[in-house]
Design an enzyme around this catalytic site. Structure first.
Site, PDB file in Angstrom:
ATOM      1  N   SER A  49      -2.270  -0.438   0.569  1.00 22.66           N
ATOM      2  CA  SER A  49      -1.913   0.457  -0.534  1.00 22.66           C
ATOM      3  C   SER A  49      -3.060   1.439  -0.722  1.00 22.66           C
ATOM      4  O   SER A  49      -4.050   1.407   0.002  1.00 22.66           O
ATOM      5  CB  SER A  49      -1.702  -0.340  -1.811  1.00 22.66           C
ATOM      6  OG  SER A  49      -2.960  -0.808  -2.263  1.00 22.66           O
ATOM      7  N   LYS A  50      -2.914   2.268  -1.739  1.00 25.10           N
ATOM      8  CA  LYS A  50      -3.919   3.313  -1.977  1.00 25.10           C
ATOM      9  C   LYS A  50      -5.316   2.736  -2.160  1.00 25.10           C
ATOM     10  O   LYS A  50      -6.305   3.408  -1.905  1.00 25.10           O
ATOM     11  CB  LYS A  50      -3.535   4.122  -3.217  1.00 25.10           C
ATOM     12  CG  LYS A  50      -2.297   4.953  -2.989  1.00 25.10           C
ATOM     13  CD  LYS A  50      -2.462   6.364  -3.559  1.00 25.10           C
ATOM     14  CE  LYS A  50      -1.375   7.290  -3.084  1.00 25.10           C
ATOM     15  NZ  LYS A  50      -0.141   7.165  -3.853  1.00 25.10           N
ATOM     16  N   ARG A  51      -5.379   1.479  -2.609  1.00 24.44           N
ATOM     17  CA  ARG A  51      -6.727   0.925  -2.820  1.00 24.44           C
ATOM     18  C   ARG A  51      -7.505   0.829  -1.512  1.00 24.44           C
ATOM     19  O   ARG A  51      -8.721   0.739  -1.507  1.00 24.44           O
ATOM     20  CB  ARG A  51      -6.641  -0.430  -3.537  1.00 24.44           C
ATOM     21  CG  ARG A  51      -6.531  -1.646  -2.649  1.00 24.44           C
ATOM     22  CD  ARG A  51      -6.701  -2.921  -3.453  1.00 24.44           C
ATOM     23  NE  ARG A  51      -5.463  -3.228  -4.178  1.00 24.44           N
ATOM     24  CZ  ARG A  51      -4.467  -3.938  -3.674  1.00 24.44           C
ATOM     25  NH1 ARG A  51      -4.550  -4.408  -2.451  1.00 24.44           N
ATOM     26  NH2 ARG A  51      -3.379  -4.191  -4.372  1.00 24.44           N
TER      27      ARG A  51
ATOM     28  N   GLY B  24      -7.628   3.194   0.629  1.00 24.78           N
ATOM     29  CA  GLY B  24      -7.873   4.557   1.114  1.00 24.78           C
ATOM     30  C   GLY B  24      -6.536   5.272   1.199  1.00 24.78           C
ATOM     31  O   GLY B  24      -5.509   4.740   0.772  1.00 24.78           O
TER      32      GLY B  24
END
Ligand code: GLU
Length: 489
Positions: A255-257, A259
């Site tokens: 996920s966005k966490r 990158g």
């Protein structure tokens, strides 16, 4: 149609940037099609008109082109089935839904959104599963038809046969079965006449004669629904392969966490498409044990959906960077220069890049050895282009405050001044002789020169950098560093 012909598809929803997970699914479908000399199709799942945009569609198509996943049929290239855009096929989906009602495989549901919400709440309170309870399935078809004719809003729900089971052999996961007790009568057409993903996707897969559906494992719960619709349409379901989900190196779902997870990010930050292709092929598949780098041709030759692992695949940016570095080093110099140029222009401006280009070309092979990404090129080569050097202040603080730095700068200027040929070998010989005489180690003696010349402790090799920069600019920079020190900085 030849029953052995492989026809596969990727179906991006243009409601966001193309995610690396979709790109991996596209890649696996493409590899499978090419391996079997089949047909790779791109269709656009844009029934969510409110959220679909042409920008996102372009982003998806550009991403596929960038990876070199050219398609044989579909949006933009055409084929026997129209535009390959779901928004152009709404009538067809309605026709299938009506047909299923006519044949008793679906029914009109008149429950209002408020009623459905109340049912869900009651189910939750009583600890029952939240699915639709089948209220409208008992309305006689003639009564339902009359209510529809009078204009009463109705959705269309699929009548899931119960008791019943849907089972299939997943090419990746093996035998999978779903008990129909766990599947409610799901919606095919909403009361505003728009199709759901289940209906549109299944009708397209049937109409386009898709032989294999390879998609992310997150869609596994949809598959029994799609198989039921397909069979109710009187068609034979395709083979299914559910690809393992992508995880970050920390073992959590990608996920966005972790990158940026859009393919566009990698296109824009200087990854090579062939490196991305290689790295993504490894997300759930391997070419051979212990082999990380392989060509497109090798991947096409070796790929089989049945060899895809069902274990989660780890998307590791470090590994991707390493792979990209391998591909960058293997590039012919011309291509390296071509690819690097836009990154330099963006940072330094076209005119600056033009005027310093020859110097850059001189050391480019050494830079090519040292970077993993094109976006790293400007910081490593910028010193060759600028008139006045901007120092990396951390490098300055760390390396320019030593007690012998002034001596090194002065001595270097003196020694280099007498050089007959301004070539790396002569520069190196002169500076090494200087180190010896002053009695200072190479690291301690050369690092301040590197900062003075390139502005940073990380740079291409010093002697080649001085040679590429030229005699005058080298002296100017040694003098400038000396002046800054003299000013007590
Ligand atoms: N539009 C769907 C998605 O992007 C396609 C899923 C499928 O392959 O059926 O997730």
């Amino acid at each position: 149609m030849n029953p052995d012909l492989v026809r596969v598809r990727i179906a991006p929803s243009p409601t966001g940037l193309l995610h690396v997970g979709n790109a991996r699914a596209a890649l696996f479908n493409w590899l499978f099609a090419r391996h079997h000399r089949g047909v790779f199709i791109v269709r656009i799942d844009d029934t969510d008109l409110a959220r679909s945009t042409t920008e996102f569609e372009e982003d998806a198509l550009d991403g596929l082109r960038w990876l070199g996943l050219e398609w044989d049929e579909g949006v933009g290239v055409g084929g026997p089935y129209g535009t390959y855009r779901q928004s152009d096929r709404i009538d067809r989906y309605r026709q299938v839904a009506d047909d299923l009602i006519e044949r008793g495989r679906a029914y009109a549901c008149f429950c209002t959104p408020d009623e459905l919400a109340a049912k869900r709440e009651a189910a939750q309170r009583e600890g029952r599963p939240p699915g639709y309870d089948g209220t409208c399935s008992t309305i006689a078809s003639s009564a339902a038809a009359q209510r529809r004719d009078r204009g009463e809003p109705a959705s269309t729900r699929f009548a899931v046969p119960r008791p019943g089971l849907t089972q299939f052999d997943d090419l990746v996961r093996g035998a999978v079965r779903f008990d129909h007790e766990t599947i409610d009568d799901f919606v095919l057409l909403r009361s505003d006449g728009t199709p759901t993903y289940h209906l549109a996707s299944t009708v397209d897969d049937v109409d386009y004669e898709i032989s294999h559906v390879a998609r992310g494992e997150d869609l596994l719960p949809s598959t029994p629904r799609h198989i039921m619709i397909t069979e109710a349409m009187g068609a034979v379901p395709p083979n299914y392969a559910h690809l393992p989900l992508l995880f970050g190196p920390d073992g959590r779902k990608l996920s966005k966490r972790h990158g940026d997870v859009s393919l566009r990010h990698y296109r824009q930050t200087g990854y090579l498409p062939e490196a991305m292709f290689n790295a993504m092929a490894l997300l759930g598949w391997s070419y051979a044990p212990e082999v990380t780098i392989f060509s497109r041709e090798q991947a096409v030759e070796g790929f089989e959906l049945s060899q895809v692992s069902k274990n989660p695949a780890v998307f590791d940016i470090d590994k991707l960077g390493w792979i990209n570095g391998e591909y960058m080093r293997a590039l012919p110099l011309d291509r390296f220069l071509d690819e690097a140029r836009p990154f330099l222009v963006e940072q330094l401006g076209a005119e600056t890049v033009r005027s310093g280009w020859d110097r850059f070309v001189g050391v480019a092979p050494l830079i090519q050895e040292r970077v993993r990404l094109f976006s790293e090129v400007p910081s490593m080569a910028g010193f060759l282009f600028v008139e006045t050097l901007a120092y990396d202040e951390d490098s300055w603080a760390k390396l320019m405050r030593g007690d012998q730095v002034v001596q090194v700068l002065d001595e270097a200027r003196r020694r280099l001044d007498g050089l007959e040929h301004w070539e790396p070998e002569q520069i190196e010989a002169a500076l090494r002789a200087m180190l010896e005489e002053i009695g200072i180690g190479a690291r301690k003696g050369l690092q301040p020169l590197r900062v003075a010349i390139t502005g940073s402790s990380v740079s291409p090799p010093l002697f080649e950098s001085m040679a590429a920069l030229g005699r005058d600019a080298t002296f100017d920079r040694l003098a400038a560093a000396r002046a800054r020190l003299a000013a007590g900085d």
